[in-house]
Scaffold this active site. Structure first.
Site, PDB file in Angstrom:
ATOM      1  N   HIS A   1       0.852  -1.190   0.000  1.00  0.00           N
ATOM      2  CA  HIS A   1       0.000   0.000   0.000  1.00  0.00           C
ATOM      3  C   HIS A   1       0.887   1.238   0.000  1.00  0.00           C
ATOM      4  CE1 HIS A   1      -3.845  -2.005   1.817  1.00  0.00           C
ATOM      5  NE2 HIS A   1      -3.290  -2.758   0.862  1.00  0.00           N
TER       6      HIS A   1
ATOM      7  N   GLU B   1       1.153   3.809   1.974  1.00  0.00           N
ATOM      8  CA  GLU B   1       1.774   4.141   3.250  1.00  0.00           C
ATOM      9  C   GLU B   1       2.961   3.223   3.536  1.00  0.00           C
ATOM     10  OE1 GLU B   1      -2.712   4.951   3.675  1.00  0.00           O
ATOM     11  OE2 GLU B   1      -1.428   3.529   2.631  1.00  0.00           O
TER      12      GLU B   1
ATOM     13  N   CYS C   1      -5.828   2.363   5.848  1.00  0.00           N
ATOM     14  CA  CYS C   1      -6.541   1.145   6.239  1.00  0.00           C
ATOM     15  C   CYS C   1      -5.945   0.627   7.560  1.00  0.00           C
ATOM     16  CB  CYS C   1      -6.416   0.093   5.133  1.00  0.00           C
ATOM     17  SG  CYS C   1      -4.782  -0.688   5.043  1.00  0.00           S
TER      18      CYS C   1
ATOM     19  N   CYS D   1      -2.219  -0.315   7.311  1.00  0.00           N
ATOM     20  CA  CYS D   1      -1.344   0.849   7.176  1.00  0.00           C
ATOM     21  C   CYS D   1      -1.269   1.643   8.473  1.00  0.00           C
ATOM     22  CB  CYS D   1      -1.801   1.722   6.020  1.00  0.00           C
ATOM     23  SG  CYS D   1      -1.537   0.895   4.425  1.00  0.00           S
TER      24      CYS D   1
END
Length: 158
Positions: A53, A55, A83, A86
């Site tokens: 992801h 991040e 999320c 993350c």
């Protein structure tokens, strides 16, 4: 305002990653003392890595650039609310503040719904849709490694 510059960069990274076919429309910028120290965008598709992801890729970039796993004193700018995975990575990295533009409801509207993950994590581990089941008969053997860790003279706490 300085927030504008960093948020616009996160949005630009999201756009670049998405149009490049790397993954979903997410970008992240990590800042320390007013300077960018890490950047990333979603690379789930291009890397075949479900943890890539924005991040997480930004945290990896910042850690590599700074030569440190502890990103205390840093802030992260993301175009969407992180999320659960993350957010956990942000906590582990010791990043002090998160700035985001789109909320969870915005992600849900484009079929990135994290609400189910939050509901699952709120349940007892064995009752989740992916149950976590403790094999307690192995606990003592496994705990010995923990005890060895705590006695390790060169242990680096993180």
């Amino acid at each position: 305002m300085i927030h504008d510059e960093f948020m616009r960069r996160a949005i630009a990274l999201a756009e670049a990653g998405m149009t490049g076919g790397h993954g979903g429309p997410f970008g992240a910028v990590i800042v320390r003392d007013g300077a960018v120290v890490g950047e990333g965008h979603n690379r789930v598709l291009s890397s075949n890595d479900p943890t890539a992801h924005a991040e997480v890729t930004a945290i990896r970039d910042a850690s590599a650039r700074l030569g440190a796993f502890d990103l205390s004193g840093c802030e992260i700018y993301v175009n969407g609310m992180p999320c659960p995975m993350c957010m956990a990575a942000i906590f582990w990295a010791r990043i002090g503040r998160v700035y985001y533009a789109c909320g969870a409801e915005d992600a849900e509207a484009i079929k990135f719904d994290d609400a189910e993950f939050y509901r699952e994590l709120a349940k007892p581990p064995a009752e989740r849709s992916v149950p976590a089941i403790q094999l307690s008969e192995h606990r003592d053997e496994a705990y010995k490694v923990y005890e060895d860790w705590i006695r390790l003279p060169a242990r680096v706490h993180y």
